[in-house]
Design a protein around this motif. Structure first.
Motif, PDB file in Angstrom:
ATOM      1  N   LEU A  54       0.789  -1.256   0.038  1.00 41.69           N
ATOM      2  CA  LEU A  54       0.050   0.082   0.058  1.00 41.69           C
ATOM      3  C   LEU A  54       0.936   1.139   0.015  1.00 41.69           C
ATOM      4  CD1 LEU A  54      -2.878  -0.945   2.662  1.00 41.69           C
ATOM      5  CD2 LEU A  54      -3.070  -0.889   0.118  1.00 41.69           C
ATOM      6  N   LYS A  55       1.910   0.922   0.457  1.00 43.67           N
ATOM      7  CA  LYS A  55       2.928   2.258   0.669  1.00 43.67           C
ATOM      8  C   LYS A  55       3.549   2.472  -0.761  1.00 43.67           C
ATOM      9  CE  LYS A  55       6.252   2.068   3.419  1.00 43.67           C
ATOM     10  NZ  LYS A  55       7.580   2.041   4.237  1.00 43.67           N
ATOM     11  N   CYS A  56       3.661   1.511  -1.532  1.00 45.41           N
ATOM     12  CA  CYS A  56       3.822   1.545  -2.925  1.00 45.41           C
ATOM     13  C   CYS A  56       2.759   2.139  -3.853  1.00 45.41           C
ATOM     14  CB  CYS A  56       4.687   0.333  -3.564  1.00 45.41           C
ATOM     15  SG  CYS A  56       6.048  -0.251  -2.563  1.00 45.41           S
ATOM     16  N   ARG A  57       1.778   1.523  -3.671  1.00 45.77           N
ATOM     17  CA  ARG A  57       0.710   1.870  -4.706  1.00 45.77           C
ATOM     18  C   ARG A  57      -0.905   1.672  -3.794  1.00 45.77           C
ATOM     19  NH1 ARG A  57       0.834  -2.048  -8.304  1.00 45.77           N
ATOM     20  NH2 ARG A  57      -1.162  -3.008  -7.247  1.00 45.77           N
ATOM     21  N   PRO A  58      -1.263   2.682  -3.405  1.00 44.73           N
ATOM     22  CA  PRO A  58      -2.803   2.315  -2.806  1.00 44.73           C
ATOM     23  C   PRO A  58      -3.711   1.788  -3.561  1.00 44.73           C
ATOM     24  CG  PRO A  58      -2.017   4.709  -2.395  1.00 44.73           C
ATOM     25  CD  PRO A  58      -1.151   4.240  -3.426  1.00 44.73           C
ATOM     26  N   ASP A  59      -4.258   0.596  -3.238  1.00 43.93           N
ATOM     27  CA  ASP A  59      -5.201  -0.078  -4.094  1.00 43.93           C
ATOM     28  C   ASP A  59      -6.301  -0.753  -3.274  1.00 43.93           C
ATOM     29  OD1 ASP A  59      -5.365  -1.497  -6.719  1.00 43.93           O
ATOM     30  OD2 ASP A  59      -5.496  -3.184  -5.383  1.00 43.93           O
ATOM     31  N   TYR A  64      -6.052  -3.196   0.408  1.00 44.30           N
ATOM     32  CA  TYR A  64      -6.813  -2.490   1.773  1.00 44.30           C
ATOM     33  C   TYR A  64      -7.780  -3.748   1.887  1.00 44.30           C
ATOM     34  CZ  TYR A  64      -5.062   2.000   1.716  1.00 44.30           C
ATOM     35  OH  TYR A  64      -4.479   3.285   2.015  1.00 44.30           O
ATOM     36  N   PHE A  65      -8.578  -4.520   1.066  1.00 44.87           N
ATOM     37  CA  PHE A  65      -9.434  -5.262   1.504  1.00 44.87           C
ATOM     38  C   PHE A  65      -8.735  -6.688   1.905  1.00 44.87           C
ATOM     39  CE2 PHE A  65     -12.494  -8.999   0.740  1.00 44.87           C
ATOM     40  CZ  PHE A  65     -13.546  -8.451   1.276  1.00 44.87           C
ATOM     41  N   LYS A  66      -7.736  -7.049   1.383  1.00 39.39           N
ATOM     42  CA  LYS A  66      -6.968  -8.189   1.779  1.00 39.39           C
ATOM     43  C   LYS A  66      -6.171  -8.004   3.388  1.00 39.39           C
ATOM     44  CE  LYS A  66      -5.853 -10.190  -2.406  1.00 39.39           C
ATOM     45  NZ  LYS A  66      -4.611 -10.452  -3.757  1.00 39.39           N
ATOM     46  N   ARG A  67      -5.705  -6.762   3.574  1.00 41.84           N
ATOM     47  CA  ARG A  67      -5.171  -6.281   4.916  1.00 41.84           C
ATOM     48  C   ARG A  67      -6.302  -6.283   6.009  1.00 41.84           C
ATOM     49  NH1 ARG A  67      -1.819  -1.024   6.154  1.00 41.84           N
ATOM     50  NH2 ARG A  67      -3.781  -0.155   5.912  1.00 41.84           N
ATOM     51  N   PHE A  80     -13.322   0.940  -0.178  1.00 38.75           N
ATOM     52  CA  PHE A  80     -14.683   1.174  -0.934  1.00 38.75           C
ATOM     53  C   PHE A  80     -14.515   2.605  -1.278  1.00 38.75           C
ATOM     54  CE2 PHE A  80     -19.040   3.329  -0.482  1.00 38.75           C
ATOM     55  CZ  PHE A  80     -19.528   2.514  -1.524  1.00 38.75           C
ATOM     56  N   SER A  81     -13.726   3.560  -0.557  1.00 33.31           N
ATOM     57  CA  SER A  81     -13.422   4.844  -1.205  1.00 33.31           C
ATOM     58  C   SER A  81     -12.929   4.911  -2.312  1.00 33.31           C
ATOM     59  CB  SER A  81     -12.652   5.721  -0.068  1.00 33.31           C
ATOM     60  OG  SER A  81     -13.407   5.750   0.945  1.00 33.31           O
ATOM     61  N   LEU A  82     -11.794   4.076  -2.366  1.00 33.82           N
ATOM     62  CA  LEU A  82     -11.059   3.847  -3.714  1.00 33.82           C
ATOM     63  C   LEU A  82     -11.762   3.427  -4.855  1.00 33.82           C
ATOM     64  CD1 LEU A  82      -7.463   2.866  -2.244  1.00 33.82           C
ATOM     65  CD2 LEU A  82      -7.934   4.922  -3.198  1.00 33.82           C
ATOM     66  N   ASN A  83     -12.605   2.489  -4.513  1.00 36.73           N
ATOM     67  CA  ASN A  83     -13.359   1.806  -5.486  1.00 36.73           C
ATOM     68  C   ASN A  83     -14.994   1.609  -5.122  1.00 36.73           C
ATOM     69  OD1 ASN A  83     -14.494   0.273  -7.649  1.00 36.73           O
ATOM     70  ND2 ASN A  83     -13.184  -1.493  -7.295  1.00 36.73           N
ATOM     71  N   PRO A  84     -15.709   2.378  -5.388  1.00 34.16           N
ATOM     72  CA  PRO A  84     -17.180   2.458  -4.806  1.00 34.16           C
ATOM     73  C   PRO A  84     -17.921   0.942  -5.230  1.00 34.16           C
ATOM     74  CG  PRO A  84     -16.646   4.843  -5.879  1.00 34.16           C
ATOM     75  CD  PRO A  84     -15.522   3.604  -6.288  1.00 34.16           C
ATOM     76  N   LYS A  85     -17.332   0.473  -6.432  1.00 33.11           N
ATOM     77  CA  LYS A  85     -18.084  -0.839  -6.905  1.00 33.11           C
ATOM     78  C   LYS A  85     -17.482  -2.110  -5.980  1.00 33.11           C
ATOM     79  CE  LYS A  85     -18.393   0.344 -11.707  1.00 33.11           C
ATOM     80  NZ  LYS A  85     -18.063   0.099 -13.230  1.00 33.11           N
ATOM     81  N   GLU A 142     -11.651   0.280   8.739  1.00 30.86           N
ATOM     82  CA  GLU A 142     -10.893   1.557   8.656  1.00 30.86           C
ATOM     83  C   GLU A 142     -10.364   1.122   7.137  1.00 30.86           C
ATOM     84  OE1 GLU A 142      -7.496   4.538   9.101  1.00 30.86           O
ATOM     85  OE2 GLU A 142      -7.871   3.299  10.789  1.00 30.86           O
ATOM     86  N   ASP A 143      -9.729   0.034   6.922  1.00 36.03           N
ATOM     87  CA  ASP A 143      -9.429  -0.478   5.544  1.00 36.03           C
ATOM     88  C   ASP A 143     -10.603  -0.880   4.676  1.00 36.03           C
ATOM     89  OD1 ASP A 143      -6.741  -0.359   6.369  1.00 36.03           O
ATOM     90  OD2 ASP A 143      -5.992  -2.235   6.385  1.00 36.03           O
TER      91      ASP A 143
END
Length: 512
Positions: free
Chosen positions: A335-340, A344-347, A368-373, A362-363
């Protein structure tokens, strides 16, 4: 003579009018007094008249207190006012806990408390300066998380490092997993010696997930392989890049042996081409050779610290092994390299397994914020608040989910129950009705709607309970029988009520 006769008659009348009690008093008087009364007729006449008069008996009333003559309510009020006007009583020390008189030798020694050497207010700016400052482009939260993870590894080191401990293949859980896997992983020797022949139904499937937006057919992959083969064999372009690309295409076509040969040849030509190791680690994972896959990933990360996919793949490997701490650390690095949203879901799932529920929620929200779908992340968050009875937050998250996916029956069901807990019965019935329309085989929705309608529309509630029982007549749906029996009792349908209550008793035996 006549005068004396009249006087005697008058005396007799006067004597006849006197009561017997007074006569007895006259008889008891002394003789001298009687004689004096006889010798003085002028004075005796008025006395006889006073005696002759009848004395009226006075009725003596019982003395009643003034407050007893009042009505019961007024007496109570007067009692309350009298008690309230009384002065307060001083609280005295209880006798059950007497004061202890200690002698000088029995005095309790004072406990000296150590003053903290660290100031109460943490100066974060000075701390970052001591650590050399936060690098540019790095989120502060992730920088702090790395420090925390480093400290955690020093204090709580992993019990079974995969590099130091050698596990025999007979007792390895990976070998057991190999036996339970699909036919692609059923026989490791066959995977190593021959290529897989995919059926026509598997033409569009891949052995490892790639971008979902790409629509690459098997024919297109085979055409690209033929083109690269022509370049390598005919044109003599035997470069490491061409071998690596053809090996990746072979892997996607299921020709694992040819893929491994091309990738090994590419490494011989260009050992520092990192994409070769990235593609080869997929083949190691298919062969369940996780240690070799980790070696390839570590080589990639050694020369490229910003390879987010490598960190994610390492996190997946540690998650399969059950090492939650290392999985979280690698996901955080990714996530530090690339927010995805996927990372986030796996963590978040790892945090949830580690009972760090607030971090997990929070994760899920970040995913959901990064991908509303990504409605599955918001569903996890909404269900967490629902189970913890935080109804307004559950309604908020489920509403955001329904905006993205209006046909989600599960979200409608739980939001309807949350509305019912908040007393918003109209909204609850609407959501439960939509959930029934979307999923008519869900007995739970029929039960909850029946509970809401049992006072307003008893007949509709009976119908909902009956449908719920028809779908599921097991122990877990015992409440539907019970509430339907109560409704039948209110409707005076005694035989039906008795049948439902007997069903409740029969099912309740299995819960004991």
């Amino acid at each position: 003579m006549e005068a004396t006769i009249e006087e005697e008659q008058a005396k007799r009348k006067s004597i006849e009018g006197v009561p017997t009690t007074e006569l007895s008093e006259l008889n008891s008087m002394p003789a001298k007094r009687v004689s004096i009364e006889k010798t003085q007729p002028s004075i005796a006449a008025p006395v006889t008249e006073a005696v002759v008069k009848k004395k009226q008996k006075t009725k003596h009333r019982k003395k009643v207190k003034a407050d007893m003559r009042m009505s019961p309510m007024s007496r109570k009020l007067a009692f309350v006012y009298r008690k309230l006007s009384m002065p307060p009583k001083a609280i005295k020390r209880s006798e059950s806990s007497p004061t202890l008189i200690l002698r000088d030798s029995e005095k309790v020694p004072k406990v000296l408390q150590r003053d903290s050497s660290v100031p109460c207010l943490f100066n974060f700016e000075n701390y970052t300066k001591k650590k050399g400052g936060i690098p540019e482009g790095v989120v502060t939260r992730e920088w702090v998380r790395d420090i925390w993870n480093k400290w955690f590894d020093e204090v709580f080191p992993p019990l079974e490092p995969p590099i130091q401990i050698v596990i025999s293949k007979k007792d390895s859980p990976l070998v057991l997993k190999e036996k339970e896997s699909s036919h692609l992983h059923a026989n490791l020797q066959e995977i190593e010696l021959q290529n897989l022949q995919l059926s026509t139904a598997q033409e569009k499937t891949e052995l490892y997930p790639t971008d979902s937006n790409s629509e690459v057919t098997r024919a297109a992959l085979q055409s690209a392989v033929n083109d690269l083969t022509y370049r390598i064999d005919v044109k003599g372009e035997s470069t490491a890049f061409n071998y690596c690309r053809r090996g990746a295409l072979y892997r996607r076509l299921g020709q694992l042996k040819s893929a491994m040969e091309d990738l090994n040849e590419a490494i011989k030509l260009e050992p520092m081409l990192l994409d070769i190791y990235w593609q080869r680690h997929f083949l190691y994972l298919l062969q369940l050779r996780t240690s070799d896959a980790l070696d390839d990933l570590n080589f990639v990360l050694k020369h490229n610290r910003n390879h987010a996919d490598a960190y994610t793949s390492k996190g997946d490997i540690y998650r399969e092994k059950g090492d939650i701490t290392l999985a979280i650390i690698n996901y955080s690095q990714g996530l530090k390299c690339r927010p995805d949203d996927d990372i986030y879901f796996k963590r978040a799932e790892m945090y949830e397994k580690n009972n760090d529920l607030l971090l997990a929620m929070e994760d899920y929200f970040m995913a959901f914020s990064l991908n509303p779908k990504r409605t599955d992340a918001m569903m996890k968050r909404g269900l967490y608040y629902f189970e913890n009875s935080t109804w307004h937050l559950a309604i908020q998250d489920l509403t955001a989910l329904i905006k993205q996916e209006p046909g989600n029956a599960k979200a409608r069901n739980y939001r309807g129950q949350a509305y019912a807990k908040q007393g918003m019965h109209k909204e609850a019935i609407e959501d439960l009705s939509v959930a029934i329309h979307l999923d008519p085989n869900n007995w739970v929705v029929f039960y909850h709607r029946g509970c809401l309608l049992r006072k307003m529309q008893p007949q509709q509630a009976l119908q909902d309970f009956s449908v719920s029982v028809l779908i599921n007549d097991d122990v877990e749906n015992l409440s539907s029988f019970l509430h339907r029996g109560i409704l039948y009792t209110d409707c005076s349908e005694w035989h039906a009520a008795i049948y439902d209550f007997e069903s409740v008793l029969k099912l309740d035996r299995y819960t004991l």
